[in-house]
Motif scaffolding. Structure first.
Motif, short mmCIF file in Angstrom:
data_model
loop_
_atom_site.label_atom_id
_atom_site.label_comp_id
_atom_site.label_asym_id
_atom_site.label_seq_id
_atom_site.Cartn_x
_atom_site.Cartn_y
_atom_site.Cartn_z
N UNK A 128 0.83 -1.20 0.00
CA UNK A 128 0.00 0.00 0.00
C UNK A 128 0.86 1.25 0.00
N UNK A 129 0.39 2.27 -0.70
CA UNK A 129 1.01 3.57 -0.69
C UNK A 129 -0.01 4.54 -0.12
N UNK A 130 0.30 5.13 1.04
CA UNK A 130 -0.63 6.03 1.71
C UNK A 130 -0.34 7.47 1.29
N UNK A 131 -1.34 8.11 0.76
CA UNK A 131 -1.25 9.51 0.36
C UNK A 131 -1.04 10.39 1.58
N UNK A 132 -0.50 11.58 1.38
CA UNK A 132 -0.23 12.48 2.51
C UNK A 132 -1.51 12.89 3.23
N UNK A 133 -2.66 12.79 2.56
CA UNK A 133 -3.93 13.15 3.18
C UNK A 133 -4.58 11.98 3.90
N UNK A 134 -3.98 10.81 3.79
CA UNK A 134 -4.51 9.63 4.47
C UNK A 134 -4.23 9.76 5.97
N UNK A 135 -5.20 9.46 6.76
CA UNK A 135 -5.11 9.62 8.22
C UNK A 135 -4.02 8.71 8.80
N UNK A 136 -2.98 9.31 9.37
CA UNK A 136 -1.88 8.54 9.95
C UNK A 136 -2.30 7.69 11.14
N UNK A 137 -3.39 8.05 11.77
CA UNK A 137 -3.91 7.24 12.87
C UNK A 137 -4.30 5.86 12.34
N UNK A 138 -4.88 5.84 11.16
CA UNK A 138 -5.28 4.56 10.55
C UNK A 138 -4.03 3.74 10.23
N UNK A 139 -3.00 4.38 9.70
CA UNK A 139 -1.75 3.68 9.38
C UNK A 139 -1.15 3.06 10.64
N UNK A 140 -1.08 3.84 11.71
CA UNK A 140 -0.52 3.31 12.97
C UNK A 140 -1.34 2.14 13.50
#
Length: 69
Positions: A4-16
């Motif tokens: 997956x490539x997370x865009x800068x607008x993707x919520x980092x809370x979700x990534x963590x």
């Protein structure tokens, strides 16, 4: 495995949370690649280039192992 490539607008809370839940998940953030602030076509071009390289490397490794068998 999916990558997956997370865009800068993707919520980092979700990534963590995803990392905590499944540490083996492969997520790369645009910020980590030096692509922060770049437009979507530039980011997608980068992702396509990396995907092509990864696919080529996997195919060449497969063929090498196949013929060495």
């Amino acid at each position: 495995m999916l990558k997956f490539l997370a865009d800068e607008n993707f919520d980092n809370t979700v990534v963590r949370r995803l990392f905590r839940r499944s540490p083996e998940i492969d997520i790369v953030r645009v910020q980590d690649l030096g692509l922060l602030g770049k437009d979507d076509p530039t980011i997608l071009d980068w992702a396509a280039l990396i995907l092509k390289k990864a696919s080529y490397l996997k195919l060449s490794l497969f063929l090498k192992n196949f013929f060495d068998f």
